[in-house]
Design a protein around this motif. Structure first.
Motif, mmCIF file in Angstrom:
data_model
loop_
_atom_site.group_PDB
_atom_site.id
_atom_site.type_symbol
_atom_site.label_atom_id
_atom_site.label_comp_id
_atom_site.label_asym_id
_atom_site.label_seq_id
_atom_site.Cartn_x
_atom_site.Cartn_y
_atom_site.Cartn_z
ATOM 1 N N LEU A 20 0.715 -1.113 0.050
ATOM 2 C CA LEU A 20 -0.036 -0.323 -0.029
ATOM 3 C C LEU A 20 0.310 0.977 0.186
ATOM 4 O O LEU A 20 0.153 1.882 -0.636
ATOM 5 N N PHE A 21 1.319 1.135 1.228
ATOM 6 C CA PHE A 21 2.863 2.773 1.383
ATOM 7 C C PHE A 21 3.782 2.144 0.285
ATOM 8 O O PHE A 21 5.004 2.189 1.089
ATOM 9 N N THR A 34 6.497 4.516 -0.708
ATOM 10 C CA THR A 34 7.737 4.676 -0.417
ATOM 11 C C THR A 34 8.137 3.902 0.739
ATOM 12 O O THR A 34 9.593 4.357 1.533
ATOM 13 N N LEU A 35 7.413 3.454 1.865
ATOM 14 C CA LEU A 35 8.295 2.710 2.968
ATOM 15 C C LEU A 35 8.177 1.422 3.223
ATOM 16 O O LEU A 35 7.763 0.980 2.444
ATOM 17 N N PRO A 36 9.637 1.988 4.109
ATOM 18 C CA PRO A 36 9.914 0.143 3.894
ATOM 19 C C PRO A 36 8.370 -0.817 4.664
ATOM 20 O O PRO A 36 8.085 -0.469 5.140
ATOM 21 N N TYR A 37 9.080 -1.610 3.978
ATOM 22 C CA TYR A 37 8.141 -3.018 4.394
ATOM 23 C C TYR A 37 8.875 -4.304 5.165
ATOM 24 O O TYR A 37 10.324 -4.108 5.102
#
Lengths: 314, 314
Positions: free
Chosen positions: B286-287, B289-292
């Protein structure tokens, strides 16, 4: 001690002064006007906090901390709002900025998560070991609470229940992905299914109740007609309930909380919703003879946002 | 101190003596012969434990506790095996029965959960804050580990990842429900998809590699042919990878662990599997640009069952 809770929405900033028992003893609010520089929005948060405090008749000395629920992803450790789509915020140092005005500890977390925290302290899941809160509104949000503490995951992107895949290769979601849970389980989904059903059934109560105007069709129209026994509405509602029960089963199969709390607009259907879910859910539960999560309705209403945010600091 | 770990399977009972660092220093095993009275099965567990201990050259005094991983649902607090389909067990007082033979603390939990615990202590997710282990075998199992402790949920029925719904109204699962994750993400699923593809492509390498015999088709045949560049095999494998990536995204969107570890038969595909997942997964996150969660391969192999069970008591 007192706790200040801020519910930061895309439209309004709502602030409350909350006591130890979760009572909101005074409030203040203003428009978010999200297109402004974030510094101005945060300054208005601070102003509302001081206004609510004044109304409460208490002093800043009595305030333990300020908590903020944001409609996006927060980093609870740095106090930075990482990402907030409908405010257009990206890496906003909310804690530092707010502390320029009010020098108190500041805690931030996702809005559905803090609403879940409030429910787990004072509402539908009060006193439970673990709970998952689901908001069934325009979208679908979630809040995971473990032993009284919010769980937003290691990277702060957890409990985004709305974007779990429920139907691989299914309908397109607003996020650009196919088959998201939100597409089938939101209040918006009921309205959409109602509009589709109305086309083929102009004789139905749902068609009559919105004057045949698709723009007036929504979850409430469908649910009210289903409560009145309209067959078309019941079919739409039952179809929705099937998806919601599958979604709830996913939470049970994966996480197995003590309680699952249903909030948001759809939960206004009350016992009618709860009974329907409790009829449908057992079909999908893997271990038919074992106990599983109790399903409860949210008890705190929209005020849960302020109370949960306030309680982040407790 | 030493820890005894028991991996109770439908076919074999495997027991090991494990040291503080997760090294299995001696083992013993016997057939489960699951149709026997449970008392006999548990007596053989005890016998194997004492045999392995003798082989290790250590005394019972040096043993801290015994842990048992069971292919079903356990109640870690009462030490009762609540439910175990392929042993036909229901409410079996495993702890009490085993303590009649060996008077040590006994801990029990689900087999995938204990394998996940072992990986989180000494394997693919060692030293992480939170992890989810997924076994991709005949079925799909899961283990959730939070801060070094297994999470099996409030009622002990959690981490049953295989029976999350991935495709509402999809193919029937062996559990009797439609569209379960296991139906699309198990090793069995790859074999089934391979058999279907072979029908239309008798010229493919997957058809050649199993001599055109559907009974010889399995995950390894498909993956080996995909590694060799066979187009039909690649299509099957990519289709599998899509479902697996959706499943992983569900875990990320809901729970957001630090690491997700892939184990079981399919994980033998090694970096070929990992690279494929890391190409596909970002499409569903979903996000963007964020780390996962980092995706890792299991490192401990089948021995993780003994080690994780042993570590339940640590």
């Amino acid at each position: 001690m007192l706790y200040i809770g801020v519910d930061l929405g895309g439209t309004n900033i709502a602030v409350g002064v909350v006591d130890e028992k979760g009572n909101t003893i005074a409030t203040a609010s203003t428009r978010t006007l999200a297109k402004r520089p974030y510094q101005e929005v945060i300054r208005d948060m601070g102003r509302c906090a001081l206004e609510a405090l004044k109304k409460s008749g208490h002093d800043l000395d009595e305030v333990h901390s300020i908590g903020v629920g944001i409609p996006g992803v927060a980093n609870p450790e740095t106090g930075v709002v990482v990402f907030c789509t409908n405010l257009g915020w990206h890496d906003v140092p909310l804690r530092d900025e707010l502390q320029k005005m009010i020098n108190k500890p500041v805690f931030i977390d996702n809005d559905a998560t803090v609403a879940g925290l409030a429910e787990s302290l004072f509402g539908g899941s009060a006193g439970t070991h673990s709970s998952v809160f689901i908001t069934l509104g325009t979208g679908v949000g979630g809040g995971i609470i473990i032993e009284g503490k919010p769980w937003s995951g290691f990277h702060g992107i957890g409990s985004e229940i709305g974007h779990i895949t429920l139907v691989a290769d299914g309908d397109m979601c607003t996020c650009g992905k196919a088959g998201c849970l939100e597409r089938y389980c939101s209040a918006t989904a009921i309205g959409r299914m109602g509009r589709e059903a109305m086309k083929n059934h102009p004789e139905s109560l749902i068609a009559a109740n919105c004057g045949g105007n698709p723009d007036k069709m929504n979850a409430k129209v469908v649910i009210d007609a289903a409560k009145a026994g309209d067959q078309v509405a019941c079919e739409v509602f039952n179809s929705y309930i099937k998806y919601l029960a599958l979604a709830i089963n996913t939470i049970i199969s994966f996480f197995d909380p003590e309680v699952i709390v249903l909030g948001g607009g759809v939960s206004a259907a009350g016992p009618f919703l709860l009974e329907a879910i409790n009829r449908e859910l057992p079909k999908y539960i893997l271990f038919k003879t074992l106990p599983y999560a109790r399903i409860e309705l949210a008890k705190l209403g929209p005020g849960a946002g302020i109370v949960g945010a306030a309680m982040l600091g407790k």
